[in-house]
Scaffold this motif. Structure first.
Motif, mmCIF file in Angstrom:
data_model
loop_
_atom_site.group_PDB
_atom_site.id
_atom_site.type_symbol
_atom_site.label_atom_id
_atom_site.label_comp_id
_atom_site.label_asym_id
_atom_site.label_seq_id
_atom_site.Cartn_x
_atom_site.Cartn_y
_atom_site.Cartn_z
ATOM 1 N N ASN A 57 -7.113 1.588 -3.440
ATOM 2 C CA ASN A 57 -5.914 0.759 -3.414
ATOM 3 C C ASN A 57 -5.789 -0.063 -2.136
ATOM 4 O OD1 ASN A 57 -3.352 0.076 -4.792
ATOM 5 N ND2 ASN A 57 -2.420 1.032 -3.002
ATOM 6 N N LEU A 58 -6.395 0.394 -1.053
ATOM 7 C CA LEU A 58 -6.300 -0.348 0.208
ATOM 8 C C LEU A 58 -6.891 -1.750 0.099
ATOM 9 C CD1 LEU A 58 -5.561 -0.510 3.170
ATOM 10 C CD2 LEU A 58 -7.712 0.634 3.718
ATOM 11 N N CYS A 74 -4.633 -3.986 -2.114
ATOM 12 C CA CYS A 74 -3.423 -4.514 -1.481
ATOM 13 C C CYS A 74 -3.751 -5.623 -0.482
ATOM 14 C CB CYS A 74 -2.670 -3.386 -0.778
ATOM 15 S SG CYS A 74 -1.927 -2.196 -1.912
ATOM 16 N N PHE A 87 0.826 -1.210 0.000
ATOM 17 C CA PHE A 87 0.000 0.000 0.000
ATOM 18 C C PHE A 87 0.861 1.261 0.000
ATOM 19 C CE2 PHE A 87 -2.287 3.329 2.377
ATOM 20 C CZ PHE A 87 -3.389 3.481 1.553
#
Length: 203
Positions: free
Chosen positions: A153-154, A157, A72
């Motif tokens: 994106n969290l 990941c 991340f």
């Protein structure tokens, strides 16, 4: 001399392995996010194999937290550098590196899917080999703010770390020796990474 030979062949205790292994995993995964040549999936799978064979509690949980947080932070740093390049007249070497790894055909597909499905495409991009960079560049070209990219994106990941950790656990559960599981896990990640390219060549 005998004690020296025994010491040289002894395996480091788990506490020493963890003290060295987790920081190294974090640094390498973070570096792999910034410079997409490091096989980060294989690193996570290998770490999961070692964690599976350790007796210390929460070893696998620590692998997951380390890998997902490093991925991340590396992605966020690369996106931030890319945004700086987009705003600069002369661009930047980071933006040039991102563009060089996103062929026009794949970039066009990523931009179309991103416009249609939004954050879901960002989440899936980390699970598709070589899919992260074209989608990241599509987000840059769509002028997504850093905060919006970070929110999408969290989960990407987290899903990525779980996927490659499961591969490592499967490899580690097949063999008694950790190194054998590492070999299998690395082989699986290589096959998974190479499969899309092979399919495209046959097409």
């Amino acid at each position: 001399m005998t004690w020296l030979a025994a010491a040289s062949t002894a395996v480091a205790p788990e506490s020493t392995q963890q003290a060295i292994g987790y920081p190294m995993l974090f640094l390498l995964v973070c570096l792999g996010a910034l410079v997409p040549v490091v096989p980060t999936g294989a690193l996570v799978s290998s770490a999961a194999v070692v964690g599976f064979h350790q007796t210390a509690p929460f070893s696998l949980a620590l692998v997951f937290v380390t890998a997902s947080s490093a991925a991340f932070l590396g992605d966020i740093a690369l996106y931030w550098l890319g945004r700086r390049g987009m705003g600069s007249k002369n661009g930047s070497r980071w933006l040039a590196a991102i563009r060089s790894r996103a062929p026009e055909e794949r970039l066009a597909q990523a931009r179309g899917k991103l416009a249609e499905h939004g954050v879901a495409v960002l989440v899936l991009s980390r699970l598709v080999p070589a899919g992260r960079i074209p989608v990241m560049l599509a987000c840059l070209m769509a002028e997504w703010p850093l905060r919006r990219f970070a929110r999408g994106n969290l989960p990407a990941c987290l899903a990525w770390a779980v996927t490659y950790q499961v591969i490592g656990i499967l490899g580690g559960s097949l063999f008694e020796e950790p190194w054998e599981g590492v070999v299998v896990a690395v082989a699986l990640t290589v096959v998974i990474s190479a499969a899309p390219g092979v399919v495209r060549r046959f097409r």
